[in-house]
Structures are given as structure tokens and as C-alpha cells.
Design an enzyme around this catalytic site. Structure first.
Site, short mmCIF file in Angstrom:
data_model
loop_
_atom_site.label_atom_id
_atom_site.label_comp_id
_atom_site.label_asym_id
_atom_site.label_seq_id
_atom_site.Cartn_x
_atom_site.Cartn_y
_atom_site.Cartn_z
N CYS A 125 3.22 -2.34 7.70
CA CYS A 125 3.58 -1.87 6.38
C CYS A 125 3.89 -2.98 5.39
O CYS A 125 4.03 -2.73 4.19
CB CYS A 125 4.78 -0.92 6.48
SG CYS A 125 4.52 0.44 7.65
N HIS A 264 8.68 -0.65 0.29
CA HIS A 264 7.77 0.14 1.11
C HIS A 264 8.31 1.56 1.23
O HIS A 264 9.48 1.77 1.55
CB HIS A 264 7.64 -0.51 2.49
CG HIS A 264 7.06 0.38 3.54
ND1 HIS A 264 5.90 1.10 3.34
CD2 HIS A 264 7.50 0.69 4.80
CE1 HIS A 264 5.63 1.80 4.44
NE2 HIS A 264 6.59 1.57 5.32
N ASN A 294 4.50 8.20 4.18
CA ASN A 294 4.40 6.78 4.53
C ASN A 294 2.93 6.45 4.76
O ASN A 294 2.35 6.83 5.76
CB ASN A 294 5.23 6.51 5.80
CG ASN A 294 5.20 5.05 6.22
OD1 ASN A 294 4.39 4.26 5.76
ND2 ASN A 294 6.11 4.70 7.12
#
Length: 344
Positions: A125, A264, A294
Site C-alpha cells: 500500500c 493511505h 482499500n
């Protein structure tokens, strides 16, 4: 085949500037109501613990390279970007179409960029922030002139939809930016960077490939994403404030000087906790967690592109990007935003 390596004077320092941005998410929506019919969960539980209401899911036969191509095409269409002379192409992804060739090679082939150093970057990520940092360094050194940096993942392809603790979190998407060499006398857009790794936490979020053990312990070998959400949460809420403080100490700035915080988008509870610890109002964050979930390396460029399109980002704004994820790794960048000029 032409080389993409540029001759450079060892004494020259260059600047890089972000000149275009694009994004893409698949058409299919997977809502919390849909998940209620798949696993033992409900909308209230998901929203309360994650802030997610829906996520986008790639179609059968639609892979990370397809998401990247759509994001880059939007960048071209909206900003009139020219790709022919791109000499560096980095794709941050954990879900490449193939082990090799790299997803970046598929993008290069599609757009016909003839003199491009192309490769995938595996930093989960944090992949987009790592890619930006690397591309900026390569341009600043004079080794490259024009870089295309993409953060993209098709996590739905590797999610275990029988695991109700993880399948509610993830979606698919891609974001792309173009960096170009700027006038050496121009004020720098890239102000500061921080990053680090805690490899002892690798078992907290992983996807198996060849190995069946990590640090001597057996791992799940079915090729699906495995996550210990509690440990990832602890890593994030402890690491992000330290990383942000490092960036601020490098520059002499305070959180009051941050116009936009772009973390993030892993979980809204993480963002809430981090903002509370740092004293950054939630309304000064950019994220897309509610509608996209996500999307791993894509979350930060998706949020940036949306903010640029909606004209939230103003010329001169101080923007703090912070990615974290499997590894465990993290990376933060402090940028001075320069207004983009869309042609449409």
C-alpha cells in the site's frame, strides 16, 4: 531499441514537477448489502469498524494492467499529456498480471513508449509513495527527464470472500501521475521524504507465492491475501505520527502548515486515530475509503485525482502523502502543490 539513460553533469541538480494526473475504478459496485448475502456481516458492523460503504470490483478478465491503462488514458485525455518521450515507468502494485513480464511492460506496450525503463515496484500500500520518491530522485539526478508513476491493484482477485474480517475491506482501482523535469531555478515541489521498514511484521499481512514458511512458521499457501487487522492497525497508528513528525522536523513546519493530509485509505478508524494524535482536522484529509474501500497502492492517487478534479487542491498548498502496508513498510512525502492545467 533506444536507451532511456540520459547523459548528465555530476554537478547538476534538477527539479521535477507533477504535470498531469488520472484515475480509474471498475464499474461494478460491491456494497455492504451485497456482502451481507455473501458472508456473516452487516452494513452497521462494516461502517462502524471501517467506514466503508462500497468498493469497486474488476470484471472477469480485467486485471491490474487494464486498470492502469484506463487511468493513464484519463491523464492523457484530460491534460493533453504526451507519453512518447516518457523515459521512466514505475507501477506500484501487489497484484501484477504476471510474475513476469512486469505490469509496467504491458503499459509500455499499450501506449508504444519506445525508450522507457519500465518495472513494477512491490511495496504494497506504500507503492505509490515509494514510486513517486524514486521517480523524483531519478529526475533530480538528471538520469531521467519524464516519469509515469502508477499505483494500482486488483485486490478482489486475491481476496478470500469466505473471510469476513478481510473481504469487506478491499476493492480495485488505479491512479497515475506524470512527472517532468522542471526548470532548475523553480521552487521545488518535492520538499521532504521519510520512509522505513519493519520486516519482523511481514506475517501480519501477506500473500503467498513460492514460500510455505516465514520466519520458521508455516503460512497460508492458497495465494489469497491474509491480514492480521489488529497488528496492522497498531503499526499504522504508531508509525504514521512518528513519520509525520520526522517530515515536519526536516522542514521546520507544523501540522498547522499542512493544507491537506493524504493517508493511505486502509480504514477510516485508522485515519481518525492518526488525525486525533497529530491534531489534524479530519476535514483536511483526502481519502476515498467510503466509496472505494482499500485499493492498496491506488488509494493515494485516487484521492489526489479526485481533489484535483474538484479543485480542492490550490496552487501552493502543502500536501502530505503517507502510505503504509505489507512488509511492513511506510513512506511519507511532503509536496508543494502546483496547479494543473486540464485541457478539458
Amino acid at each position: 531499441m533506444e536507451s532511456s539513460v540520459q547523459p548528465v553533469s555530476s554537478s547538476t541538480i534538477y527539479r521535477s514537477r507533477l504535470t498531469a494526473i488520472g484515475s480509474y475504478v471498475p464499474e461494478r459496485r460491491l456494497t455492504n448489502a451485497d456482502l451481507e448475502r455473501m458472508v456473516e456481516t452487516n452494513d452497521e458492523w462494516i461502517v462502524q469498524r471501517t467506514g466503508i460503504r462500497e468498493r469497486r470490483i474488476s470484471a472477469p478478465g480485467e486485471y491490474t494492467s487494464h486498470l492502469c491503462i484506463q487511468a493513464v488514458q484519463q491523464l492523457v485525455d484530460r491534460y493533453g499529456a504526451v507519453l512518447e518521450d516518457v523515459d521512466l515507468l514505475i507501477v506500484g502494485t501487489s497484484t501484477p498480471d504476471f510474475a513476469f513480464p512486469a505490469t509496467a511492460c504491458r503499459i509500455q506496450a499499450h501506449f508504444g513508449m519506445k525508450r522507457t525503463t519500465s518495472f513494477d515496484l512491490s511495496a504494497a500500500c506504500a507503492g505509490f509513495v515509494y514510486g513517486l520518491h524514486l521517480a523524483n530522485g531519478m529526475i533530480a539526478s538528471g538520469l531521467h527527464r519524464k516519469a509515469l508513476v502508477i499505483g494500482a491493484d486488483a485486490l478482489s482477485k486475491i481476496v478470500d470472500y469466505t473471510d469476513r474480517t478481510s473481504c469487506v475491506l478491499f476493492g480495485d482501482g488505479a491512479g497515475a501521475v506524470l512527472l517532468e523535469r522542471d526548470d532548475a531555478d523553480a521552487s521545488p515541489q518535492f520538499i521532504a521524504y521519510t520512509g522505513g521498514t519493519d520486516g519482523t511484521g511481514g506475517a501480519h499481512i501477506y500473500r503467498s507465492l513460492l514460500a510455505d514458511h516465514m520466519e520458521g512458521s508455516p503460512v497460508n499457501t492458497n495465494g489469497k491475501l491474509v491480514q492480521n487487522g489488529r497488528e496492522v492497525y497498531k503499526f499504522a497508528v504508531q508509525t504514521i505520527p512518528k513519520g509525520v513528525n520526522d517530515l515536519l522536523s526536516q522542514t521546520g513546519l507544523s501540522t498547522d502548515n499542512i493544507d491537506w493530509f493524504v493517508p493511505h485509505s486502509a480504514n477510516l478508524r485508522i485515519i481518525d486515530s492518526v488525525c486525533e494524535k497529530m491534531g489534524i482536522p479530519l476535514e483536511r484529509t483526502l481519502h476515498t475509503i467510503e466509496k472505494y474501500g482499500n485499493t492498496s497502492a491506488a488509494t493515494i492517487p485516487l484521492a489526489l485525482e479526485e481533489a484535483a478534479r474538484e479543485q480542492k487542491l490550490k496552487d501552493g498548498d502543502t500536501v502530505l502523502l503517507f502510505g503504509f502496508g505489507g512488509g511492513l513498510v511506510y513512506g511519507g512525502l511532503l509536496l508543494r502543490w502546483k496547479a494543473l492545467a486540464p485541457k478539458v
